[in-house]
Design a protein around this motif. Structure first.
Motif, PDB file in Angstrom:
ATOM      1  N   PHE A 123       0.817  -1.285  -0.014  1.00  0.00           N
ATOM      2  CA  PHE A 123       0.035  -0.083   0.043  1.00  0.00           C
ATOM      3  C   PHE A 123       0.760   1.174   0.170  1.00  0.00           C
ATOM      4  O   PHE A 123       0.197   2.325  -0.093  1.00  0.00           O
ATOM      5  CB  PHE A 123      -1.018   0.059   1.269  1.00  0.00           C
ATOM      6  CG  PHE A 123      -2.000  -1.083   1.225  1.00  0.00           C
ATOM      7  CD1 PHE A 123      -3.006  -1.238   0.393  1.00  0.00           C
ATOM      8  CD2 PHE A 123      -1.691  -2.132   2.406  1.00  0.00           C
ATOM      9  CE1 PHE A 123      -3.941  -2.068   0.483  1.00  0.00           C
ATOM     10  CE2 PHE A 123      -2.486  -3.175   2.006  1.00  0.00           C
ATOM     11  CZ  PHE A 123      -3.630  -3.437   1.243  1.00  0.00           C
ATOM     12  N   ARG A 124       2.051   1.149   0.103  1.00  0.00           N
ATOM     13  CA  ARG A 124       2.823   2.306   0.381  1.00  0.00           C
ATOM     14  C   ARG A 124       2.794   3.427  -0.781  1.00  0.00           C
ATOM     15  O   ARG A 124       2.789   4.591  -0.521  1.00  0.00           O
ATOM     16  CB  ARG A 124       4.489   2.006   0.324  1.00  0.00           C
ATOM     17  CG  ARG A 124       5.464   3.118   0.655  1.00  0.00           C
ATOM     18  CD  ARG A 124       6.733   2.752   0.791  1.00  0.00           C
ATOM     19  NE  ARG A 124       7.123   2.097   2.301  1.00  0.00           N
ATOM     20  CZ  ARG A 124       6.736   2.599   3.449  1.00  0.00           C
ATOM     21  NH1 ARG A 124       6.978   4.292   3.560  1.00  0.00           N
ATOM     22  NH2 ARG A 124       7.142   2.097   4.441  1.00  0.00           N
ATOM     23  N   THR A 125       2.977   2.646  -2.093  1.00  0.00           N
ATOM     24  CA  THR A 125       2.807   3.651  -3.203  1.00  0.00           C
ATOM     25  C   THR A 125       1.561   4.610  -3.183  1.00  0.00           C
ATOM     26  O   THR A 125       1.541   5.657  -3.233  1.00  0.00           O
ATOM     27  CB  THR A 125       2.821   2.991  -4.536  1.00  0.00           C
ATOM     28  OG1 THR A 125       4.157   2.304  -4.413  1.00  0.00           O
ATOM     29  CG2 THR A 125       2.925   3.875  -5.560  1.00  0.00           C
ATOM     30  N   TRP A 126       0.432   3.977  -2.885  1.00  0.00           N
ATOM     31  CA  TRP A 126      -0.895   4.554  -3.069  1.00  0.00           C
ATOM     32  C   TRP A 126      -1.056   5.630  -1.683  1.00  0.00           C
ATOM     33  O   TRP A 126      -1.417   6.596  -1.794  1.00  0.00           O
ATOM     34  CB  TRP A 126      -1.998   3.480  -2.911  1.00  0.00           C
ATOM     35  CG  TRP A 126      -2.315   2.673  -4.028  1.00  0.00           C
ATOM     36  CD1 TRP A 126      -1.897   3.118  -5.414  1.00  0.00           C
ATOM     37  CD2 TRP A 126      -2.685   1.375  -4.066  1.00  0.00           C
ATOM     38  NE1 TRP A 126      -2.248   2.248  -6.189  1.00  0.00           N
ATOM     39  CE2 TRP A 126      -2.794   1.020  -5.538  1.00  0.00           C
ATOM     40  CE3 TRP A 126      -3.235   0.383  -3.134  1.00  0.00           C
ATOM     41  CZ2 TRP A 126      -3.256  -0.148  -5.945  1.00  0.00           C
ATOM     42  CZ3 TRP A 126      -3.449  -0.584  -3.897  1.00  0.00           C
ATOM     43  CH2 TRP A 126      -3.544  -0.757  -4.934  1.00  0.00           C
ATOM     44  N   GLY A 154      -1.462   9.484  -2.169  1.00  0.00           N
ATOM     45  CA  GLY A 154      -2.623   9.963  -1.826  1.00  0.00           C
ATOM     46  C   GLY A 154      -2.503  10.839  -0.613  1.00  0.00           C
ATOM     47  O   GLY A 154      -3.261  12.124  -0.600  1.00  0.00           O
ATOM     48  N   LEU A 155      -1.584  11.004   0.117  1.00  0.00           N
ATOM     49  CA  LEU A 155      -1.226  11.830   1.184  1.00  0.00           C
ATOM     50  C   LEU A 155      -0.233  12.870   0.695  1.00  0.00           C
ATOM     51  O   LEU A 155      -0.260  14.023   1.436  1.00  0.00           O
ATOM     52  CB  LEU A 155      -0.551  11.244   2.362  1.00  0.00           C
ATOM     53  CG  LEU A 155      -1.382   9.821   3.013  1.00  0.00           C
ATOM     54  CD1 LEU A 155      -0.540   9.391   4.114  1.00  0.00           C
ATOM     55  CD2 LEU A 155      -2.530  10.607   3.909  1.00  0.00           C
ATOM     56  N   PRO A 160       7.649  13.640   7.226  1.00  0.00           N
ATOM     57  CA  PRO A 160       6.521  13.105   7.933  1.00  0.00           C
ATOM     58  C   PRO A 160       6.701  11.961   8.373  1.00  0.00           C
ATOM     59  O   PRO A 160       7.791  11.074   8.206  1.00  0.00           O
ATOM     60  CB  PRO A 160       5.732  13.284   6.425  1.00  0.00           C
ATOM     61  CG  PRO A 160       6.747  13.157   5.613  1.00  0.00           C
ATOM     62  CD  PRO A 160       7.928  13.969   5.917  1.00  0.00           C
ATOM     63  N   PHE A 161       5.623  11.369   9.197  1.00  0.00           N
ATOM     64  CA  PHE A 161       5.389  10.200   9.517  1.00  0.00           C
ATOM     65  C   PHE A 161       5.363   9.085   8.545  1.00  0.00           C
ATOM     66  O   PHE A 161       4.942   9.526   7.579  1.00  0.00           O
ATOM     67  CB  PHE A 161       4.208   9.963  10.685  1.00  0.00           C
ATOM     68  CG  PHE A 161       4.369  10.839  11.965  1.00  0.00           C
ATOM     69  CD1 PHE A 161       5.428  10.072  12.869  1.00  0.00           C
ATOM     70  CD2 PHE A 161       3.685  11.788  12.224  1.00  0.00           C
ATOM     71  CE1 PHE A 161       5.500  10.846  14.185  1.00  0.00           C
ATOM     72  CE2 PHE A 161       3.736  12.265  13.341  1.00  0.00           C
ATOM     73  CZ  PHE A 161       4.562  11.949  14.323  1.00  0.00           C
ATOM     74  N   ASP A 162       5.844   7.902   8.772  1.00  0.00           N
ATOM     75  CA  ASP A 162       6.005   6.844   7.738  1.00  0.00           C
ATOM     76  C   ASP A 162       4.467   6.290   7.279  1.00  0.00           C
ATOM     77  O   ASP A 162       3.576   6.146   8.322  1.00  0.00           O
ATOM     78  CB  ASP A 162       6.582   5.607   8.231  1.00  0.00           C
ATOM     79  CG  ASP A 162       6.564   4.530   6.983  1.00  0.00           C
ATOM     80  OD1 ASP A 162       7.105   4.829   5.896  1.00  0.00           O
ATOM     81  OD2 ASP A 162       6.513   3.351   7.608  1.00  0.00           O
ATOM     82  N   PRO A 163       3.987   6.602   6.223  1.00  0.00           N
ATOM     83  CA  PRO A 163       2.535   6.515   5.787  1.00  0.00           C
ATOM     84  C   PRO A 163       2.148   4.978   6.182  1.00  0.00           C
ATOM     85  O   PRO A 163       0.988   4.790   6.546  1.00  0.00           O
ATOM     86  CB  PRO A 163       2.358   6.756   4.461  1.00  0.00           C
ATOM     87  CG  PRO A 163       3.877   6.717   3.783  1.00  0.00           C
ATOM     88  CD  PRO A 163       4.825   7.020   4.786  1.00  0.00           C
TER      89      PRO A 163
END
Length: 89
Positions: free
Chosen positions: A45-48, A52-53, A65-68
């Motif tokens: 999910f990392r790429t999305w 997205g963020l 930023p915090f790791d998504p």
């Protein structure tokens, strides 16, 4: 010495070695966090999440930023345990 009961597993919170044994026992028993980690490939999910963020690196010297993926895991745990975020109170 006071032993604490965590799901049927006793451990002494003052001993670091017992904590390691306790965590090993939890893993063998199917601790929910370990099971979730084994079942879901969160890196998928990392790429999305990054896209997205709108995460990007700032040249201003801001805090990164915090790791998504970590934040995504936190949201899943929050939903599983019916916990509210600090902004929802």
């Amino acid at each position: 010495m006071k032993l604490r009961d965590h799901g049927g597993l006793l451990w002494n919170p003052q001993s670091l070695f017992n904590l390691s044994d306790h965590l090993d026992a939890l893993s063998k028993e199917g601790y929910p966090l370990v099971v979730l980690q084994e079942m879901v490939d969160f890196e998928y999910f990392r790429t999305w999440l990054v896209e997205g963020l709108g995460y990007g690196y700032s040249s201003k010297g801001d805090r990164p930023p915090f790791d998504p993926v970590i934040m995504f895991k936190a949201l899943i745990l929050q939903a599983q345990h019916n916990l509210e975020g600090s902004k929802n109170r």
